[in-house]
Design an enzyme around this catalytic site. Structure first.
Site, PDB file in Angstrom:
ATOM      1  CE  LYS A 168      -7.086   2.993  -1.525  1.00 43.95           C
ATOM      2  NZ  LYS A 168      -7.241   3.799  -0.310  1.00 43.95           N
ATOM      3  CG  ASN A 221      -4.279   5.450   4.337  1.00 42.14           C
ATOM      4  OD1 ASN A 221      -5.196   4.833   3.808  1.00 42.14           O
ATOM      5  ND2 ASN A 221      -3.251   5.920   3.655  1.00 42.14           N
ATOM      6  CE1 TYR A 237      -4.081   1.709   0.349  1.00 38.99           C
ATOM      7  CE2 TYR A 237      -3.371   2.464   2.506  1.00 38.99           C
ATOM      8  CZ  TYR A 237      -4.264   2.507   1.461  1.00 38.99           C
ATOM      9  OH  TYR A 237      -5.341   3.357   1.532  1.00 38.99           O
ATOM     10  CD  GLU A 244      -9.272   4.473  -3.452  1.00 35.50           C
ATOM     11  OE1 GLU A 244     -10.129   3.810  -2.829  1.00 35.50           O
ATOM     12  OE2 GLU A 244      -8.669   5.434  -2.955  1.00 35.50           O
ATOM     13  CG  ASP A 245      -6.507   7.141  -5.889  1.00 38.77           C
ATOM     14  OD1 ASP A 245      -7.178   7.520  -4.904  1.00 38.77           O
ATOM     15  OD2 ASP A 245      -5.342   6.731  -5.779  1.00 38.77           O
ATOM     16  CG  ASP A 293     -11.188   4.764  -0.023  1.00 34.47           C
ATOM     17  OD1 ASP A 293     -11.654   4.731   1.120  1.00 34.47           O
ATOM     18  OD2 ASP A 293     -10.009   4.471  -0.292  1.00 34.47           O
ATOM     19  CG  ASP A 294      -9.757   8.932  -3.150  1.00 33.35           C
ATOM     20  OD1 ASP A 294      -8.765   8.571  -2.529  1.00 33.35           O
ATOM     21  OD2 ASP A 294     -10.118   8.419  -4.227  1.00 33.35           O
ATOM     22  NE  ARG A 326      -6.617  12.187  -5.735  1.00 32.27           N
ATOM     23  CZ  ARG A 326      -6.590  11.146  -4.886  1.00 32.27           C
ATOM     24  NH1 ARG A 326      -5.608  10.260  -4.874  1.00 32.27           N
ATOM     25  NH2 ARG A 326      -7.582  10.975  -4.039  1.00 32.27           N
ATOM     26  CG  ASN A 377      -1.282   8.893   1.230  1.00 36.88           C
ATOM     27  OD1 ASN A 377      -0.612   8.907   2.240  1.00 36.88           O
ATOM     28  ND2 ASN A 377      -2.583   8.667   1.242  1.00 36.88           N
TER      29      ASN A 377
HETATM   30  N1  LIG Z   1      -4.697   9.786   3.934  1.00 34.54           N
HETATM   31  C1  LIG Z   1      -5.719   9.375   3.220  1.00 34.54           C
HETATM   32  O1  LIG Z   1      -6.441   8.453   3.605  1.00 34.54           O
HETATM   33  C2  LIG Z   1      -6.012  10.046   1.936  1.00 34.54           C
HETATM   34  C3  LIG Z   1      -5.134  10.915   1.379  1.00 34.54           C
HETATM   35  N2  LIG Z   1      -5.427  11.519   0.196  1.00 34.54           N
HETATM   36  C4  LIG Z   1      -4.413  12.391  -0.364  1.00 34.54           C
HETATM   37  O2  LIG Z   1      -4.874  13.703  -0.431  1.00 34.54           O
HETATM   38  C5  LIG Z   1      -4.289  14.357  -1.539  1.00 34.54           C
HETATM   39  C6  LIG Z   1      -5.364  15.096  -2.290  1.00 34.54           C
HETATM   40  O3  LIG Z   1      -6.316  14.203  -2.771  1.00 34.54           O
HETATM   41  P1  LIG Z   1      -7.706  14.747  -3.363  1.00 34.54           P
HETATM   42  O4  LIG Z   1      -8.383  15.602  -2.396  1.00 34.54           O
HETATM   43  O5  LIG Z   1      -8.422  13.602  -3.876  1.00 34.54           O
HETATM   44  O6  LIG Z   1      -7.156  15.619  -4.576  1.00 34.54           O
HETATM   45  P2  LIG Z   1      -7.884  16.765  -5.358  1.00 34.54           P
HETATM   46  O7  LIG Z   1      -7.157  16.927  -6.622  1.00 34.54           O
HETATM   47  O8  LIG Z   1      -9.338  16.529  -5.400  1.00 34.54           O
HETATM   48  O9  LIG Z   1      -7.650  18.074  -4.444  1.00 34.54           O
HETATM   49  C7  LIG Z   1      -6.418  18.670  -4.261  1.00 34.54           C
HETATM   50  C8  LIG Z   1      -6.645  20.030  -3.689  1.00 34.54           C
HETATM   51  O10 LIG Z   1      -5.391  20.552  -3.279  1.00 34.54           O
HETATM   52  C9  LIG Z   1      -5.235  21.850  -3.837  1.00 34.54           C
HETATM   53  N3  LIG Z   1      -3.816  22.092  -4.037  1.00 34.54           N
HETATM   54  C10 LIG Z   1      -2.966  21.442  -4.843  1.00 34.54           C
HETATM   55  N4  LIG Z   1      -1.726  21.942  -4.720  1.00 34.54           N
HETATM   56  C11 LIG Z   1      -1.807  22.930  -3.815  1.00 34.54           C
HETATM   57  C12 LIG Z   1      -0.875  23.827  -3.252  1.00 34.54           C
HETATM   58  N5  LIG Z   1       0.417  23.805  -3.600  1.00 34.54           N
HETATM   59  N6  LIG Z   1      -1.310  24.721  -2.345  1.00 34.54           N
HETATM   60  C13 LIG Z   1      -2.599  24.769  -1.996  1.00 34.54           C
HETATM   61  N7  LIG Z   1      -3.532  23.930  -2.475  1.00 34.54           N
HETATM   62  C14 LIG Z   1      -3.135  23.027  -3.381  1.00 34.54           C
HETATM   63  C15 LIG Z   1      -6.021  21.831  -5.118  1.00 34.54           C
HETATM   64  O11 LIG Z   1      -6.330  23.161  -5.473  1.00 34.54           O
HETATM   65  P3  LIG Z   1      -7.169  23.542  -6.787  1.00 34.54           P
HETATM   66  O12 LIG Z   1      -8.560  23.071  -6.518  1.00 34.54           O
HETATM   67  O13 LIG Z   1      -7.066  25.010  -6.861  1.00 34.54           O
HETATM   68  O14 LIG Z   1      -6.532  22.829  -7.927  1.00 34.54           O
HETATM   69  C16 LIG Z   1      -7.240  21.009  -4.670  1.00 34.54           C
HETATM   70  O15 LIG Z   1      -8.176  21.834  -4.018  1.00 34.54           O
HETATM   71  C17 LIG Z   1      -3.552  13.287  -2.326  1.00 34.54           C
HETATM   72  O16 LIG Z   1      -2.191  13.371  -2.069  1.00 34.54           O
HETATM   73  C18 LIG Z   1      -4.073  11.991  -1.775  1.00 34.54           C
HETATM   74  O17 LIG Z   1      -3.090  10.991  -1.768  1.00 34.54           O
HETATM   75  C19 LIG Z   1      -6.593  11.322  -0.463  1.00 34.54           C
HETATM   76  C20 LIG Z   1      -7.497  10.448   0.044  1.00 34.54           C
HETATM   77  C21 LIG Z   1      -7.262   9.710   1.250  1.00 34.54           C
HETATM   78  C1  LIG Z   2      -5.221   6.758   0.663  1.00 30.60           C
HETATM   79  C2  LIG Z   2      -5.854   7.166  -0.550  1.00 30.60           C
HETATM   80  O1  LIG Z   2      -6.926   6.704  -0.875  1.00 30.60           O
HETATM   81  C3  LIG Z   2      -5.232   8.153  -1.390  1.00 30.60           C
HETATM   82  O2  LIG Z   2      -4.182   8.693  -1.040  1.00 30.60           O
HETATM   83  O3  LIG Z   2      -5.775   8.424  -2.455  1.00 30.60           O
HETATM   84 MG   LIG Z   3      -7.402   7.068  -2.896  1.00 27.34          MG
END
Ligand SMILES: NC(=O)C1=CN([C@@H]2O[C@H](COP(=O)(O)OP(=O)(O)OC[C@H]3O[C@@H](n4cnc5c(N)ncnc54)[C@H](OP(=O)(O)O)[C@@H]3O)[C@@H](O)[C@H]2O)C=CC1
Ligand SMILES: CC(=O)C(=O)O
Ligand SMILES: [Mg+2]
Length: 643
Positions: free
Chosen positions: A262, A543, A191, A334-335, A357-358, A244, A499
């Site tokens: 997953k 996570n 993972y 997912e993603d 999931d996200d 993504r 991540n």
């Molecule tokens: N720990 C866990 O369980 C999980 C972790 N994640 C992690 O979260 C991260 C984001 O995922 P997700 O929400 O799906 O992604 P999205 O693409 O949906 O969202 C990313 C957001 O971050 C903003 N952003 C990107 N770069 C910057 C920066 N330099 N400064 C400020 N804001 C920024 C984007 O802005 P804008 O809208 O303006 O483009 C957007 O609003 C990933 O790395 C993923 O691995 C996700 C799911 C679960």
């Molecule tokens: C953990 C997860 O789902 C992600 O980083 O997208």
């Molecule tokens: Mg994910």
């Protein structure tokens, strides 16, 4: 059918040497012997054989009709030529019969049944394994010990990942026992973070396909593609379109590592049978130029389909899944990139058993962590102020669930609760003056405030008690940001969710060092314990892997037909309840993964109970003892004895 030595032979009118079909009394067309054997449990082979038999029968009828005009072939089986292949002419179609017998050589190569050196003497006799294995018989435990020994020799995480994937393809029960018994050590291998690197290099390390690849080439034929998958009774599908992948961006078809990873957690952590899990990658192209120019890229070499073309393809997929597997198959998105993720969830949330999931799994795990963290810092949710860096799927998903829970606790309207929560995107703080240009999922978070661009200035202006990184942008929680958080919080809560590790907003070491050991810290990818000023700090892993396996188990055991927000809240509460005082004393806001199967069972019980309460459960009557029922449903990787 007759059974012989563990093999099943299809024995109908088509079997027997040179069986003839005589549709016409005048002409007789000879056909090859058709004998097909399938594994004794009738798994994958049986359906395929049945299909092949049907196709062949059809061909025979067609050929027979043609033979009325001109008998083209006269095929009879040669010596031992049971498939009639010896005498077939080039233009004569033959059926590519596959013979798979769950014994001997094939048994050793069947990952579902293979036990390697753990086959007993009796089994070696009964299943034609003599000589195919060296003489020693070893226990399952010794096999685990040896595999761990071998894995620990690899210095490079990706090598460990590849060794684990090879094992999964070779001996499934050993793979799962290894993972379950060594979950803390192996989770970072199968993972995050290693799975991220595996996806980036998937084209080069690709050995055998795992899961189903459904590309635009299959448009109009998705149901047919689903039928090629050997298992019929699927309970969980994890699907991505690879746009993504973690915080690594668009990895196209190579995102397959994520559904595979997953689902291995669904089995290891949540006890869902491996044969009931189906990883799927939807390939609609990629906008990743590096991949498009990479000669080893395994996906469609075109830019992503969008708009109506994308929507129609997904619609065909969702319809085909329901048609093939029924109403109660759980589909985990997912993603996906956020411009599709929210729409897919709202479109299919009312017609399918789906969750993202996200957006939702992450929300549930973070809310659980916050419930625990508040035991350390005091106050209830409504007394805290939340700031997110990242306003996408994870950020807005978590924000909404916090607001929901806050409203439940205080009785205040959700719009009021949302005012305690602030989000920052790549353009700065989300404020009402930006409303017009905001994507729909950001609009509820556009509060009255002057625009602020930099995170550190936002922290100083908003003065959050909780700072959550969900941006996918690494190293964004700088020293100044953490110091600002520490200047007005006795114990700042800092969650760096992004991540893999390279994208984490800060490291555990930075969080503790820059806050002089005061931060309550957790991260999406794991960090080693940190020593600071003579004290060892342990950080939890925030996570969604804590949630989706138990959530899925709860949905399955209750026969739920829809996912409801209250189930996510129930899962959060169940997870938070697993955090002991001892964990909290160490600064851990999540329980260790070592107990995850027990934790998943408890989450499943709360989710299932909620499904019954909401009238969304179809497995009736409700089992009296849900925990006993949940545990009894969980897959165990122990070897079975073969008769
Ligand atoms: N720990 C866990 O369980 C999980 C972790 N994640 C992690 O979260 C991260 C984001 O995922 P997700 O929400 O799906 O992604 P999205 O693409 O949906 O969202 C990313 C957001 O971050 C903003 N952003 C990107 N770069 C910057 C920066 N330099 N400064 C400020 N804001 C920024 C984007 O802005 P804008 O809208 O303006 O483009 C957007 O609003 C990933 O790395 C993923 O691995 C996700 C799911 C679960
Ligand atoms: C953990 C997860 O789902 C992600 O980083 O997208
Ligand atoms: Mg994910």
């Amino acid at each position: 059918m007759i059974s012989l030595n563990g093999s099943v032979f299809l024995n109908n009118s088509l079997t027997g040497a040179s069986k003839s079909l005589s549709h016409s009394p005048q002409r007789r067309v000879q056909y090859p012997v058709l004998v097909a054997a399938v594994s004794s449990n009738g798994r994958s082979g049986e359906r395929n054989v049945t299909l092949l038999m049907e196709n062949t029968l059809k061909e025979m009828r067609d050929d027979s009709a043609a033979a009325e005009v001109e008998p083209k072939f006269a095929v009879g089986g040669g010596v031992e030529d049971v498939y009639g292949e010896d005498q077939a002419t080039e233009d004569q179609p033959v059926t590519p019969w596959t013979v798979s017998v769950a014994s001997g050589y094939s048994l050793l190569r069947d990952p579902h049944h293979n036990k390697g050196l753990a086959f007993s003497e009796k089994e070696r006799d009964a299943h034609f394994l003599r000589g195919l294995l060296p003489p020693v018989v070893v226990s399952h435990n010794l096999q685990v010990k040896k595999m761990m020994h071998n894995l620990r020799q690899y210095q490079v995480p990706l090598q460990k990942y590849m060794a684990m994937m090879d094992l999964q393809e070779m001996n499934e029960r050993l793979f799962y026992k290894l993972l379950i018994d060594n979950v803390e050590e192996l989770l970072p291998v199968v993972y995050t973070p290693t799975v991220g690197e595996a996806c980036q290099k998937y084209g080069s390390i690709f050995r055998r396909p795992q899961g189903l690849f459904i590309s635009l080439k299959e448009k109009g034929r998705i149901l047919e593609v689903l039928k090629n998958w050997p298992q019929r009774k699927i309970q969980v599908i994890v699907v991505t379109d690879g746009e993504r992948i973690l915080g690594l961006g668009d990895l196209g078809c190579q995102g397959m590592g994520i559904p595979v990873g997953k689902l291995s957690l669904y089995t290891a952590l949540g006890g869902i049978r491996p044969s009931a899990c189906l990883p799927i990658t939807i390939d609609v192209g990629t906008n990743n130029e590096n991949l498009l120019n990479d000669e080893f890229y395994i996906g469609l070499r075109q830019r992503r389909a969008t708009g109506q073309e994308y929507a129609e393809f997904m619609q065909e997929f969702m319809t085909a899944v329901k048609q093939n597997y029924g109403e109660k198959v759980l589909i985990q998105f997912e993603d996906f990139a956020n411009h599709n993720a929210f729409d897919l969830l709202s479109k299919y949330g009312t017609s399918h058993l789906v969750f993202n999931d996200d957006i939702q799994g992450t929300a549930s795990v973070v809310l659980a962590g916050l419930i625990s963290a508040l035991k350390l810092v005091g106050g209830n949710l409504a007394e805290h102020t939340f700031l997110f860096l990242g306003a996408g799927e994870a950020g807005t998903g978590i924000a909404e669930l916090i607001a929901l829970e806050m409203s439940k606790q205080t009785g205040a309207p959700i719009e009021e609760s949302r005012k305690k929560i602030w989000l920052v995107d790549s353009k700065g703080l989300i404020v009402s003056s930006r409303m017009e240009s905001l994507q729909h999922f950001k609009k509820p978070w556009a509060h009255e405030h002057e625009p602020v661009k930099e995170l550190v200035d936002t922290v100083k202006a908003i003065k959050p008690t909780v700072l959550i990184g969900s941006s996918g942008a690494g190293r964004t929680f700088t020293k100044e940001v953490i110091e600002a958080m520490t200047s007005f919080n006795e114990k700042p809560i800092v969650l760096a969710l992004s991540n893999p590790t390279s994208q984490s907003e800060c490291t555990a070491e930075e969080a503790y060092k820059w806050s002089q050991g005061r931060a309550i810290f957790a991260s999406g990818s794991p960090f080693w314990p940190v020593e600071y000023n003579g004290k060892v700090y342990l950080s939890g892993q925030a996570n969604n892997a804590y949630i989706f396996p138990g959530l899925g188990l709860g949905l399955i055991i209750s026969g739920a037909i829809r996912v409801h927000d209250d189930m996510l809240l129930a899962a959060s509460e169940a997870l938070a309840a697993e955090v002991t005082q001892e964990n909290l004393d160490k600064g851990l806001i999540y329980p260790p993964f070592t107990n995850i199967r027990k934790i998943s069972a408890h989450i499943a019980v709360k989710v299932a109970a909620k499904a019954y309460e909401l009238g969304l459960a179809t497995r009736l009557p409700q089992p009296e003892n849900l925990i006993a029922y949940a545990e009894s449903c969980m897959y165990s990787p122990n070897y079975r004895s073969y008769r």
